[in-house]
Design a protein around this motif. Structure first.
Motif, PDB file in Angstrom:
ATOM      1  N   GLN A 269      -0.397 -12.204   7.674  1.00  9.24           N
ATOM      2  CA  GLN A 269      -1.052 -12.841   6.516  1.00  9.24           C
ATOM      3  C   GLN A 269      -0.236 -12.648   5.246  1.00  9.24           C
ATOM      4  N   HIS A 270       0.595 -11.628   5.212  1.00  7.51           N
ATOM      5  CA  HIS A 270       1.501 -11.472   4.071  1.00  7.51           C
ATOM      6  C   HIS A 270       2.743 -12.340   4.281  1.00  7.51           C
TER       7      HIS A 270
ATOM      8  N   GLN B 179      -1.335 -11.691  -5.776  1.00  8.72           N
ATOM      9  CA  GLN B 179      -1.358 -11.531  -4.313  1.00  8.72           C
ATOM     10  C   GLN B 179      -0.500 -12.601  -3.640  1.00  8.72           C
ATOM     11  N   ILE B 180       0.332 -12.144  -2.708  1.00 11.15           N
ATOM     12  CA  ILE B 180       1.166 -13.065  -1.942  1.00 11.15           C
ATOM     13  C   ILE B 180       0.678 -13.069  -0.503  1.00 11.15           C
ATOM     14  N   GLY B 181       0.521 -14.265   0.060  1.00  3.76           N
ATOM     15  CA  GLY B 181       0.079 -14.328   1.446  1.00  3.76           C
ATOM     16  C   GLY B 181      -0.867 -15.481   1.689  1.00  3.76           C
ATOM     17  N   SER B 182      -1.499 -15.474   2.857  1.00  4.08           N
ATOM     18  CA  SER B 182      -2.300 -16.632   3.257  1.00  4.08           C
ATOM     19  C   SER B 182      -3.464 -16.874   2.306  1.00  4.08           C
ATOM     20  N   SER B 183      -4.005 -15.807   1.703  1.00  2.00           N
ATOM     21  CA  SER B 183      -5.095 -16.001   0.745  1.00  2.00           C
ATOM     22  C   SER B 183      -4.599 -16.070  -0.681  1.00  2.00           C
TER      23      SER B 183
ATOM     24  N   SER C  56       4.040  -3.506   5.131  1.00  5.80           N
ATOM     25  CA  SER C  56       4.279  -3.412   6.577  1.00  5.80           C
ATOM     26  C   SER C  56       4.780  -4.724   7.175  1.00  5.80           C
TER      27      SER C  56
ATOM     28  N   ARG D 128       0.813  -1.210   0.000  1.00  4.39           N
ATOM     29  CA  ARG D 128       0.000   0.000   0.000  1.00  4.39           C
ATOM     30  C   ARG D 128       0.857   1.275   0.000  1.00  4.39           C
TER      31      ARG D 128
ATOM     32  N   GLY E  90       7.196  -0.848   0.549  1.00  5.55           N
ATOM     33  CA  GLY E  90       5.998  -0.275   1.164  1.00  5.55           C
ATOM     34  C   GLY E  90       5.030  -1.319   1.656  1.00  5.55           C
TER      35      GLY E  90
ATOM     36  N   SER F 266       1.010  -7.098  -1.933  1.00  2.00           N
ATOM     37  CA  SER F 266       0.220  -7.367  -0.726  1.00  2.00           C
ATOM     38  C   SER F 266      -1.252  -7.164  -1.086  1.00  2.00           C
ATOM     39  N   ARG F 267      -2.090  -7.563  -0.194  1.00  3.16           N
ATOM     40  CA  ARG F 267      -3.524  -7.569  -0.472  1.00  3.16           C
ATOM     41  C   ARG F 267      -4.142  -6.204  -0.815  1.00  3.16           C
TER      42      ARG F 267
ATOM     43  N   ASP G 219      11.714   6.734   1.857  1.00  4.56           N
ATOM     44  CA  ASP G 219      10.588   6.872   0.946  1.00  4.56           C
ATOM     45  C   ASP G 219      10.881   6.053  -0.309  1.00  4.56           C
ATOM     46  N   LEU G 220      10.025   5.119  -0.604  1.00  4.47           N
ATOM     47  CA  LEU G 220      10.285   4.242  -1.751  1.00  4.47           C
ATOM     48  C   LEU G 220      10.370   5.019  -3.064  1.00  4.47           C
TER      49      LEU G 220
ATOM     50  N   ASN H  66      10.952   0.688   3.559  1.00  2.91           N
ATOM     51  CA  ASN H  66       9.747   1.161   4.235  1.00  2.91           C
ATOM     52  C   ASN H  66      10.083   2.442   4.980  1.00  2.91           C
ATOM     53  N   LYS H  67       9.148   3.376   4.997  1.00  2.00           N
ATOM     54  CA  LYS H  67       9.463   4.653   5.647  1.00  2.00           C
ATOM     55  C   LYS H  67       9.308   4.588   7.170  1.00  2.00           C
TER      56      LYS H  67
HETATM   57  C1  LIG Z   1      -8.086 -13.421   6.580  1.00  2.00           C
HETATM   58  C2  LIG Z   1      -7.131 -12.443   6.012  1.00  2.00           C
HETATM   59  C3  LIG Z   1      -6.374 -12.812   4.921  1.00  2.00           C
HETATM   60  C4  LIG Z   1      -5.429 -11.953   4.408  1.00  2.00           C
HETATM   61  N1  LIG Z   1      -4.680 -12.363   3.353  1.00  2.00           N
HETATM   62  C5  LIG Z   1      -3.668 -11.590   2.923  1.00  2.00           C
HETATM   63  C6  LIG Z   1      -2.802 -12.031   1.882  1.00  2.00           C
HETATM   64  O1  LIG Z   1      -2.951 -13.117   1.317  1.00  2.00           O
HETATM   65  N2  LIG Z   1      -1.797 -11.205   1.515  1.00  2.00           N
HETATM   66  C7  LIG Z   1      -1.578  -9.986   2.108  1.00  2.00           C
HETATM   67  O2  LIG Z   1      -0.624  -9.286   1.737  1.00  2.00           O
HETATM   68  N3  LIG Z   1      -2.409  -9.539   3.062  1.00  2.00           N
HETATM   69  C8  LIG Z   1      -3.448 -10.310   3.487  1.00  2.00           C
HETATM   70  N4  LIG Z   1      -4.280  -9.830   4.456  1.00  2.00           N
HETATM   71  C9  LIG Z   1      -4.161  -8.432   4.891  1.00  2.00           C
HETATM   72  C10 LIG Z   1      -3.070  -8.212   5.913  1.00  2.00           C
HETATM   73  O3  LIG Z   1      -3.593  -8.419   7.202  1.00  2.00           O
HETATM   74  C11 LIG Z   1      -2.556  -6.757   5.841  1.00  2.00           C
HETATM   75  O4  LIG Z   1      -3.626  -5.870   6.003  1.00  2.00           O
HETATM   76  C12 LIG Z   1      -1.843  -6.446   4.533  1.00  2.00           C
HETATM   77  O5  LIG Z   1      -0.862  -7.416   4.256  1.00  2.00           O
HETATM   78  C13 LIG Z   1      -1.191  -5.079   4.613  1.00  2.00           C
HETATM   79  O6  LIG Z   1      -0.682  -4.719   3.364  1.00  2.00           O
HETATM   80  P1  LIG Z   1       0.434  -3.606   3.244  1.00  2.00           P
HETATM   81  O7  LIG Z   1       1.620  -4.001   4.031  1.00  2.00           O
HETATM   82  O8  LIG Z   1       0.639  -3.333   1.794  1.00  2.00           O
HETATM   83  O9  LIG Z   1      -0.286  -2.314   3.838  1.00  2.00           O
HETATM   84  P2  LIG Z   1      -0.065  -1.566   5.207  1.00  2.00           P
HETATM   85  O10 LIG Z   1      -0.110  -2.474   6.349  1.00  2.00           O
HETATM   86  O11 LIG Z   1      -0.988  -0.403   5.165  1.00  2.00           O
HETATM   87  O12 LIG Z   1       1.439  -1.057   5.101  1.00  2.00           O
HETATM   88  C14 LIG Z   1       1.881  -0.080   4.200  1.00  2.00           C
HETATM   89  C15 LIG Z   1       3.352   0.169   4.529  1.00  2.00           C
HETATM   90  O13 LIG Z   1       3.908   1.084   3.604  1.00  2.00           O
HETATM   91  C16 LIG Z   1       4.773   1.971   4.279  1.00  2.00           C
HETATM   92  N5  LIG Z   1       4.860   3.181   3.457  1.00  2.00           N
HETATM   93  C17 LIG Z   1       3.898   4.115   3.253  1.00  2.00           C
HETATM   94  N6  LIG Z   1       4.340   5.053   2.403  1.00  2.00           N
HETATM   95  C18 LIG Z   1       5.615   4.713   2.069  1.00  2.00           C
HETATM   96  C19 LIG Z   1       6.612   5.309   1.230  1.00  2.00           C
HETATM   97  N7  LIG Z   1       6.381   6.437   0.542  1.00  2.00           N
HETATM   98  N8  LIG Z   1       7.802   4.697   1.144  1.00  2.00           N
HETATM   99  C20 LIG Z   1       8.068   3.548   1.831  1.00  2.00           C
HETATM  100  N9  LIG Z   1       7.161   2.946   2.634  1.00  2.00           N
HETATM  101  C21 LIG Z   1       5.947   3.524   2.742  1.00  2.00           C
HETATM  102  C22 LIG Z   1       4.117   2.180   5.621  1.00  2.00           C
HETATM  103  O14 LIG Z   1       5.094   2.584   6.586  1.00  2.00           O
HETATM  104  C23 LIG Z   1       3.549   0.785   5.918  1.00  2.00           C
HETATM  105  O15 LIG Z   1       4.464  -0.003   6.647  1.00  2.00           O
HETATM  106  C24 LIG Z   1      -5.255 -10.667   4.984  1.00  2.00           C
HETATM  107  C25 LIG Z   1      -6.029 -10.290   6.064  1.00  2.00           C
HETATM  108  C26 LIG Z   1      -6.969 -11.159   6.580  1.00  2.00           C
HETATM  109  C27 LIG Z   1      -7.780 -10.735   7.751  1.00  2.00           C
END
Ligand SMILES: Cc1cc2nc3c(=O)[nH]c(=O)nc-3n(C[C@H](O)[C@H](O)[C@H](O)COP(=O)(O)OP(=O)(O)OC[C@H]3O[C@@H](n4cnc5c(N)ncnc54)[C@H](O)[C@@H]3O)c2cc1C
Ligand SMILES: Nc1ncnc2c1ncn2[C@@H]1O[C@H](COP(=O)(O)O)[C@@H](O)[C@H]1O
Lengths: 264, 328
Positions: free
Chosen positions: B277-278, B254-258, B273, B215, B271, B240-241, B310-311, B292-293
């Motif tokens: 699940q990831h 998508q990479i992760g449990s789902s 976290s 994200r 970017g 990520s999701r 910052d990515l 990651n920032k």
């Molecule tokens: C049942 C279930 C199944 C799931 N299955 C999966 C799955 O298969 N795969 C999966 O990935 N997730 C899955 N999820 C979701 C999972 O719980 C997380 O919500 C998800 O992985 C978070 O994605 P993220 O790290 O991209 O986003 P976030 O957690 O929002 O993290 C975003 C990161 O980006 C960083 N960032 C922001 N801006 C910048 C920037 N400019 N430069 C550098 N870094 C930056 C932030 O510091 C933060 O760490 C599932 C959830 C549930 C409940």
């Protein structure tokens, strides 16, 4: 079709977190709060189902005064009314206590469906919707990625996420509780008109007695789970951290991936 | 109340789920710590008998086989109903489950029926001042909470994937007795079938290098940066999701449990976290680079190389450095 949606207000996942002085939870001062991500999808799904059937969506949330803002947002995108369980006696509960209170509020009206998110981004129990279903004696499904009404609204065909990229298809009789997973739809944004209208919509705040709950049946007093403390995880060995200007970091990283890790 | 530790074995096609074995190892450890007896529980139809037979070969006080037509196929109502009867009858102290999608769906229903304490997604436990204290992640894994059950009665705990090692599972010198009991619990849904969630055209499980985006990339247009890095590295793109849910990339990435489980030589997380699940989908990677920032992002705990930044600044620089290295 009448649909109840439970939305939780949670800290923005982007926010930097601090542990509160007493160590028992995070410091909420100056912390930005948002609607739990999955709940945005649940709300959108409810609005679509209600629009398709000429029904109504009522949002429910349990939490302190600040939660009002989340409810206003839900009203702005199209919910008809809101119920805010904010009495002190409701607060601080585990999934059992919170689910029981929400179910008590929902039971007072007749709904065909209750939609919740699959999991909250703060407590992360993944349980509250299921508890609501148990309290109401309704069937439920978790991780719902598709909802199709059938048989004139007597049942739903539900697509449910399973592990490793599979989905289960099933038929569930109504009324039921469906716990919606992120990605099921694309939530809409509030329009200016919606935001204006939301100001006039009702937010009711019944107390425990009005829901037929006695002291000890709700909130922290009814919790079977006691939260002792929270802490930042021990980082273990962790990563080798590279610092400096982007170009210098990049050159160093490539060098280490070539020489040390031997993966380039 | 007894001091039995029950472990409910999830199974499919006559075989226990990988995480059920981890739960058995955890249950054996818990029995040692508390001085209780570990027992396995298998719920299902005739086909599940094979699972009970296999469990009898592990060091357990007993294996309980709860059988009935209504539980021949899993439904949350059927399983919760069958286990509620069994728990009410014998009152174990703790019931352990693997934290699978199946358990998450029905175990809270069991907790509600029993009025029992529910500890979701535990990663460890400890006996402290006569109380069992459980650790579980909160706030997307940014913090860890310690929790304990209040009041009397069975405690239901689901155990996070990888928190306990299945290779610690102790085998039995003599097979454990299998106690059969029947249940009249009934299904509460009609299962119509199982299908692929997305058409799979890219098989990330075989990719030697993966650039994964989260994200933190901000918006779809910014994926250009990610594509350039992937091209320079000769990598596949994963995500990520939230990136998938926003419609920025196809669900099959998508990479992760789902989604997909991958194990590349090099995994570059941009970017992301590092939510569990990831992580379960990529922790088999040989070398992990995280950009990651947020210095507190959980991804840094499992990464080999980390860059706080910052990515949007770091990724173009990295792309240039990779191109240069490959040219030189
Ligand atoms: C049942 C279930 C199944 C799931 N299955 C999966 C799955 O298969 N795969 C999966 O990935 N997730 C899955 N999820 C979701 C999972 O719980 C997380 O919500 C998800 O992985 C978070 O994605 P993220 O790290 O991209 O986003 P976030 O957690 O929002 O993290 C975003 C990161 O980006 C960083 N960032 C922001 N801006 C910048 C920037 N400019 N430069 C550098 N870094 C930056 C932030 O510091 C933060 O760490 C599932 C959830 C549930 C409940
Ligand atoms: N305090 C609350 N108010 C309203 N809904 C809630 C509350 N807590 C949980 N929920 C609902 O239950 C879902 C699952 O939450 P949880 O069991 O905490 O993971 C959330 O996505 C919400 O839809």
């Amino acid at each position: 079709m009448r649909i109840a949606v439970c939305v939780k207000q949670v800290p923005d996942t982007e926010a930097r977190l601090r542990v509160r002085k007493d160590g028992q939870w995070i410091d909420e001062e100056d912390l930005p709060f948002v609607i739990n991500e999955n709940d945005e999808y649940a709300l959108e799904e409810a609005l679509r189902l209600a629009e398709a059937t000429g029904g109504e969506v009522v949002v429910f949330s349990l939490g302190p005064e600040r939660v009002r803002e989340a409810l206003r947002k839900a009203l702005a995108v199209g919910a008809a009314r809101a119920v805010h369980l904010k009495d002190e006696a409701f607060l601080g509960g585990d999934a059992l206590a919170t689910g029981r209170a929400l179910a008590a509020a929902i039971r007072g009206e007749s709904f065909d469906l209750v939609l919740t998110g699959s999991q909250s981004d703060d407590a992360g129990y993944g349980a509250t919707g299921t508890i609501i279903a148990g309290e109401l004696g309704w069937p439920h499904a978790w991780l719902v990625m598709g909802v199709e009404l059938e048989d004139g609204g007597k049942s739903v065909k539900v697509t449910r996420e399973m592990e490793s990229g599979l989905n289960e298809l099933s038929r569930i009789g109504l009324p039921a509780v469906l716990q919606i997973q992120a990605g099921i739809n694309h939530p809409r944004y509030a329009s200016l008109k919606g935001i204006m209208q939301a100001k006039k919509k009702e937010i009711a705040s019944p107390g425990p007695a009005e829901l037929g709950l006695e002291a000890g049946q709700t909130g922290a007093a009814a919790s079977r789970l006691e939260l002792l403390n929270v802490a930042f995880p021990e980082s273990g060995e962790g990563a080798q951290m590279l610092e400096g200007e982007p170009a210098a970091i990049a050159a160093e990283l490539v060098a280490r991936l070539q020489r040390e890790a031997k993966v380039l | 109340m007894g001091n039995a530790i029950w472990i409910v074995l999830e199974h499919r096609q006559g075989k226990p789920h990988r995480m059920a074995l981890e739960a058995v190892a955890a249950g054996q450890e818990l029995a040692r710590v508390t001085g209780g007896t570990a027992e396995a529980v298998v719920v299902g139809g005739a086909e599940a008998r094979a699972v009970a037979d296999q469990a009898a070969g592990w060091q357990l006080g007993a294996v309980r086989f709860v059988a009935g037509e209504g539980v021949a196929h899993y439904t949350p109502g059927g399983y919760a109903g069958a286990l509620a009867e069994a728990v009410e009858a014998d009152r174990p102290a703790v019931v352990l489950f693997p934290h699978t999608y199946q358990s998450v769906e029905y175990v809270p229903r069991l907790a509600q029926a029993l009025g029992a304490a529910l500890v979701p997604e535990a990663v460890s436990f400890e006996q402290r001042d006569g109380r069992l204290v459980w650790r579980r992640p909160v706030l997307g894994g940014k913090l860890v909470a310690e929790v304990a059950a209040r009041g009397e009665g069975p405690v239901l705990v689901t155990l996070q994937s990888g928190a306990f090692a299945a290779d610690q599972l102790a085998a039995a010198a003599e097979p454990a007795p299998i106690l059969e009991q029947s249940t009249t619990a009934a299904a509460d849904r009609e299962v119509l079938g199982v299908e692929e969630a997305a058409e799979q055209q890219v098989d990330l499980s075989q990719a030697p290098v993966i650039v994964a985006v989260g994200r933190g990339v901000g918006k779809q247009e910014n994926l250009v940066l990610v594509r350039e890095l992937a091209e320079a590295l000769g990598a596949e793109i994963g995500a990520s999701r939230p990136v998938i849910d926003s419609g920025w990339l196809e669900r099959e990435r998508q990479i992760g449990s789902s989604g997909q489980t991958v194990a590349p030589r090099l995994y570059v997380a941009l970017g992301i976290s590092g939510a569990i699940q990831h992580v379960v989908g990529m922790k088999g990677s040989q070398v992990v680079v995280a950009i990651n920032k947020d210095p507190g992002a959980p991804i840094f705990a499992i990464a080999d190389y980390g860059v706080v930044g910052d990515l949007h600044e770091v990724v173009p620089a990295l792309t240039a450095a990779v191109r240069e290295a490959k040219a030189g």
